[in-house]
Write an enzyme that holds these catalytic residues in place. Sequence first.
Site, short mmCIF file in Angstrom:
data_model
loop_
_atom_site.label_atom_id
_atom_site.label_comp_id
_atom_site.label_asym_id
_atom_site.label_seq_id
_atom_site.Cartn_x
_atom_site.Cartn_y
_atom_site.Cartn_z
N ARG A 157 0.84 -1.21 0.00
CA ARG A 157 0.00 0.00 0.00
C ARG A 157 0.87 1.25 0.00
O ARG A 157 0.57 2.22 -0.68
CB ARG A 157 -0.94 0.00 1.20
CG ARG A 157 -2.07 -1.00 1.12
CD ARG A 157 -3.05 -0.83 2.27
NE ARG A 157 -3.80 0.40 2.18
CZ ARG A 157 -4.53 0.91 3.17
NH1 ARG A 157 -4.57 0.30 4.35
NH2 ARG A 157 -5.21 2.03 3.00
N CYS A 186 -1.08 6.18 8.95
CA CYS A 186 -1.49 4.94 8.31
C CYS A 186 -2.52 5.31 7.26
O CYS A 186 -2.35 6.29 6.55
CB CYS A 186 -2.04 3.96 9.35
SG CYS A 186 -3.40 4.64 10.33
#
Length: 285
Positions: free
Chosen positions: A184, A242
């Site tokens: 990611r 995050c």
Amino acid sequence: MNAWTTLVEPRELLHRLGGEGLVVIDASADLGSPGAAQARFLQAHVPGALHADLDHDLSDHRLHGQGRHPWPEARDFVARLADWGIAPDDQVVVYDAADGALAAARLWWMLHVLGHERVAVLDGGWNAWQAAGLPVASGPARPRDRADYPSGRAFEDSRLFDASDVQAHLRRGGMLVDARAAERFRGDVEPLDRVAGHVPGAVNRPYAMNLQQGRFKPAGALREEFQALMGDTAPGDVVVMCGSGVTACHHLLAMARAGLHGAGLFTGSWSGWIEDPSRPVATGD
């Protein structure tokens, strides 16, 4: 009695269950299925536990432009604590079904930056509790009497960063650590947000690196790993992020366990960063 401020082992918690001044909270979440975590809580949970909902209790979706889990106002969070029957001196233990990453560490951090010192995460979470064959309850949480949590309590704002703060932090030479999985971070895949990639200047340390067989690594090992990552950067010059400001708190807990205090959180994280299409996006390592 000694206060738990980072982690607590399942059998340590078992010996204190039902004791005065102890509040246990199940903060399990399911990002793809609203209501699923509450349904699982009704089926089985640590005896006496309350349930905290990531979207309704630990986020404020009335706020826009701040990512998928907007950081709530302190007054609203304090009111929720009072509703839960939590007093400022209570020992709070939080757990979830994902090794602390969703969203036990988030609730730990919220209480921590509110100045609530006696709060810890159950090491290994619900999985460790079950694996040890410890008692399980079912059904709704038993209501607690409303507590008198001081309404004037405020978050330690110097450790909560929005996108503009992060840009200024990077210009000053601060470190930004992204807790998402490497694929990611690189932008190879993006299962949750509309844009893939990372904030230019960020470095990657997936939160799973804090764990060993579902438990947090020993404090010394975590300290060595984070110091290797930070180099000459002081913990107070580190901000973590995050996807939406949830799993990043796993790093804050790991750093606290390692004795590395002072780091901050990019509350909106990646989903907040990309709210403004003019902000730059990087891909690759």
